[in-house]
Design a protein around this motif. Structure first.
Motif, PDB file in Angstrom:
ATOM      1  N   GLY A   6       0.785  -1.216   0.000  1.00  0.00           N
ATOM      2  CA  GLY A   6       0.000   0.000   0.000  1.00  0.00           C
ATOM      3  C   GLY A   6       0.819   1.268   0.000  1.00  0.00           C
ATOM      4  N   TRP A   7       2.009   1.272   0.571  1.00  0.00           N
ATOM      5  CA  TRP A   7       2.811   2.497   0.548  1.00  0.00           C
ATOM      6  C   TRP A   7       4.275   2.152   0.517  1.00  0.00           C
ATOM      7  N   LYS A 119      -7.619  11.911   7.579  1.00  0.00           N
ATOM      8  CA  LYS A 119      -7.750  10.597   8.196  1.00  0.00           C
ATOM      9  C   LYS A 119      -8.320   9.630   7.159  1.00  0.00           C
ATOM     10  N   PRO A 120      -7.470   9.155   6.246  1.00  0.00           N
ATOM     11  CA  PRO A 120      -7.981   8.236   5.226  1.00  0.00           C
ATOM     12  C   PRO A 120      -8.329   6.868   5.777  1.00  0.00           C
ATOM     13  N   GLY A 121      -7.711   6.491   6.893  1.00  0.00           N
ATOM     14  CA  GLY A 121      -7.936   5.169   7.468  1.00  0.00           C
ATOM     15  C   GLY A 121      -8.295   5.241   8.941  1.00  0.00           C
ATOM     16  N   VAL A 122      -7.643   4.403   9.734  1.00  0.00           N
ATOM     17  CA  VAL A 122      -8.013   4.271  11.140  1.00  0.00           C
ATOM     18  C   VAL A 122      -7.312   5.281  12.038  1.00  0.00           C
ATOM     19  N   ILE A 123      -6.323   6.028  11.515  1.00  0.00           N
ATOM     20  CA  ILE A 123      -5.621   7.027  12.313  1.00  0.00           C
ATOM     21  C   ILE A 123      -5.496   8.309  11.510  1.00  0.00           C
ATOM     22  N   PRO A 124      -5.443   9.460  12.182  1.00  0.00           N
ATOM     23  CA  PRO A 124      -5.135  10.704  11.475  1.00  0.00           C
ATOM     24  C   PRO A 124      -3.658  10.740  11.107  1.00  0.00           C
ATOM     25  N   LEU A 125      -3.355  11.414  10.016  1.00  0.00           N
ATOM     26  CA  LEU A 125      -1.978  11.470   9.532  1.00  0.00           C
ATOM     27  C   LEU A 125      -1.222  12.591  10.227  1.00  0.00           C
ATOM     28  N   ASP A 135      -7.239   3.358  19.935  1.00  0.00           N
ATOM     29  CA  ASP A 135      -8.466   3.413  19.144  1.00  0.00           C
ATOM     30  C   ASP A 135      -8.221   2.889  17.732  1.00  0.00           C
ATOM     31  N   GLY A 136      -7.036   3.186  17.160  1.00  0.00           N
ATOM     32  CA  GLY A 136      -6.726   2.683  15.830  1.00  0.00           C
ATOM     33  C   GLY A 136      -6.633   1.169  15.796  1.00  0.00           C
ATOM     34  N   ALA A 137      -6.047   0.567  16.849  1.00  0.00           N
ATOM     35  CA  ALA A 137      -5.954  -0.892  16.901  1.00  0.00           C
ATOM     36  C   ALA A 137      -7.336  -1.526  17.011  1.00  0.00           C
ATOM     37  N   VAL A 138      -8.180  -0.969  17.879  1.00  0.00           N
ATOM     38  CA  VAL A 138      -9.524  -1.518  18.056  1.00  0.00           C
ATOM     39  C   VAL A 138     -10.374  -1.270  16.814  1.00  0.00           C
ATOM     40  N   ALA A 139     -10.241  -0.083  16.206  1.00  0.00           N
ATOM     41  CA  ALA A 139     -11.029   0.230  15.018  1.00  0.00           C
ATOM     42  C   ALA A 139     -10.687  -0.697  13.858  1.00  0.00           C
ATOM     43  N   THR A 140      -9.414  -1.039  13.724  1.00  0.00           N
ATOM     44  CA  THR A 140      -9.024  -1.972  12.661  1.00  0.00           C
ATOM     45  C   THR A 140      -9.632  -3.349  12.902  1.00  0.00           C
ATOM     46  N   MET A 141      -9.573  -3.806  14.145  1.00  0.00           N
ATOM     47  CA  MET A 141     -10.155  -5.110  14.449  1.00  0.00           C
ATOM     48  C   MET A 141     -11.668  -5.103  14.209  1.00  0.00           C
ATOM     49  N   ARG A 142     -12.305  -3.967  14.477  1.00  0.00           N
ATOM     50  CA  ARG A 142     -13.756  -3.890  14.305  1.00  0.00           C
ATOM     51  C   ARG A 142     -14.166  -3.755  12.847  1.00  0.00           C
ATOM     52  N   MET A 218       0.453  -6.680   7.911  1.00  0.00           N
ATOM     53  CA  MET A 218       0.050  -6.267   6.578  1.00  0.00           C
ATOM     54  C   MET A 218      -1.361  -5.687   6.569  1.00  0.00           C
ATOM     55  N   ILE A 219      -2.251  -6.285   7.330  1.00  0.00           N
ATOM     56  CA  ILE A 219      -3.627  -5.780   7.389  1.00  0.00           C
ATOM     57  C   ILE A 219      -3.657  -4.397   8.014  1.00  0.00           C
ATOM     58  N   PHE A 220      -2.908  -4.190   9.089  1.00  0.00           N
ATOM     59  CA  PHE A 220      -2.884  -2.887   9.746  1.00  0.00           C
ATOM     60  C   PHE A 220      -2.237  -1.838   8.851  1.00  0.00           C
ATOM     61  N   SER A 221      -1.220  -2.208   8.085  1.00  0.00           N
ATOM     62  CA  SER A 221      -0.570  -1.228   7.217  1.00  0.00           C
ATOM     63  C   SER A 221      -1.541  -0.708   6.162  1.00  0.00           C
ATOM     64  N   ARG A 222      -2.426  -1.551   5.684  1.00  0.00           N
ATOM     65  CA  ARG A 222      -3.431  -1.108   4.718  1.00  0.00           C
ATOM     66  C   ARG A 222      -4.571  -0.355   5.403  1.00  0.00           C
TER      67      ARG A 222
END
Length: 437
Positions: A6-7, A119-125, A135-142, A218-222
């Motif tokens: 992804g990046w 904030k394109p994903g689970v965290i602000p840049l 919150d980013g870890a939990v949001a990704t899992m959710r 890999m999932i979290f990086s995307r």
């Protein structure tokens, strides 16, 4: 450049080399050319020398005196050009700014707070705080549970099934109480078989944890980019680095064992228990310090496609100056996941013991048959599977987001992430949210 999911990441990473004129060796990579020798590639570059405090130079502006140019309308401080492209744009704290550069005072000196950030994903840049990392870890899992939970569920189930079989057919053979004392040969044979089974079980747990960690990374990086990643995609992206991740894990484990052995060896050699205990107590803070120092090696290895030595150096550079912060976040995450696991596992374990006592009588607690019965083992394993399925993504996610956060703070990774997420003119438009290292 190497490509991560992804990046992109720098080939020789910005923290691994010393670019001429760069402070602390953090702004250049191995083999990097000075900005004056680099051709423009779609955007300006920062010069090798940082501007004086409180004043930004135009990206790519020459340092030597130039012929007079037409006057330009000055821009307010908060609209000055930002690092537009390239890696190694970390400028460090400037005068009138907070510890993370321009992020400290979005409205100017004395107006502290957080600037608006994409904030394109689970965290602000932008640099993250504790709440945003958790919150980013939990949001990704959710939001990506279809990919996250099956991975951890399968790994936890396989590990617990093997653990139950080892405990039932190997550890239960250890003598607890007996009318006849076992012979030395019987005791050695039993202990040897049990140790072999424990080592095999531990190795399977290690392999399962490595596979889960690699795929979750890999999932979290995307997810940071707002992109989804299926299980098959995560496996294909993680597979080339699995052997290196195994080597990194074994190296850290063996290194810790050797460190403890070296420190307690004098006490063993002298036959002095006090000296041995002193060496053991001295090893604890060293192990903790090294554990945090190399805690970001795993995401560095997976996302930068680097080697084991390079990932260790990268982690050491990224953690430098932030050891206590990373330690606090890691320790708090460990406490939270331990508490969640205890809430799930202990009630089921107690229920299993109660069933064993009900079947075999009160003496089952004394001779250990209650704990080694099928009811206790199965219910404990079910609780462990549920707990690991929930907590493993949180622990992996916090580690990955700490890595991303440190690179945003030191290397302006937010600019690269914004481009990978498809945000046009991010960091170069004066009206865009403030970015930087």
């Amino acid at each position: 450049m190497n490509d991560s999911p992804g990046w992109a990441v720098p080939g020789p990473s910005p923290s691994d080399g010393d670019r001429p004129g760069a402070p602390d060796g953090r702004d250049g990579g191995e083999g990097a050319q000075p900005p004056a020798q680099q051709p423009p590639a779609g955007g300006p570059k920062w010069s090798a020398e940082q501007p004086p405090p409180g004043e930004w130079s135009s990206p790519g502006a020459p340092q030597a005196p130039q012929a007079p140019q037409a006057p330009q309308t000055p821009q307010p401080p908060h609209q000055q050009p930002q690092p537009g492209a390239g890696w190694g744009s970390y400028a460090g704290p400037q005068s009138g700014q907070g510890p993370s550069g321009p992020y400290g005072s979005p409205g100017g000196p004395g107006q502290w707070g957080k600037p608006p950030a994409a904030k394109p994903g689970v965290i602000p840049l932008r640099p993250l705080d504790l709440g945003e990392i958790l919150d980013g870890a939990v949001a990704t899992m959710r939001s990506h549970w279809r990919s996250v939970l099956p991975i951890t569920l399968v790994v936890a189930t396989v590990v617990q099934v093997i653990t139950v079989l080892v405990q039932k057919y190997t550890l239960s053979d250890l003598p607890v109480t007996s009318d006849a004392e076992p012979s030395l040969r019987e005791l050695v044979d039993t202990l040897g078989g049990s140790m072999l089974a424990l080592v095999a079980n531990g190795f399977i747990q290690l392999i399962g944890t490595i596979v889960a960690t690699a795929m979750l990374t890999m999932i979290f990086s995307r997810a940071v980019l707002g992109q989804s990643s299926g299980i098959g995609t995560a496996w294909r992206e993680a597979r080339p680095q699995l052997l290196r991740l195994l080597g990194l894990t074994l190296l850290l484990g063996v290194g810790g064992i050797l460190l403890v052995g070296v420190l307690i060896a004098p006490g063993i050699a002298m036959g002095n228990i006090a000296v041995g205990l002193l060496g053991g107590f001295a090893a604890l803070p060293l192990l903790l310090w090294l554990g945090i120092k190399f805690s970001l090696a795993s995401p560095a290895l997976m996302l930068e496609k680097s080697s084991v030595p390079t990932s260790l150096r990268r982690s050491s550079r990224l953690v430098q100056g932030s050891w206590w912060r990373i330690f606090g976040i890691t320790a708090l995450t460990g406490l939270i996941t331990t508490f969640v696991s205890a809430i799930i596992v202990w009630p089921l374990s107690i229920a299993g013991l109660a069933i064993g006592v009900a079947d075999a009588g009160p003496t089952a607690l004394e001779n250990g048959t209650a704990a080694s019965g099928w009811a206790a083992l199965i219910l404990s394993a079910v609780g462990a599977v549920i707990a690991q399925t929930i907590t493993m993504p949180i622990q992996s996610g916090v580690t990955v987001l700490l890595y991303v956060d440190q690179r945003i703070r030191r290397e302006a990774l937010d600019l690269e992430l914004a481009r990978a997420a498809g945000l046009e003119n991010y960091g170069s438009d004066p009206a865009a949210p403030a970015t930087g290292g």
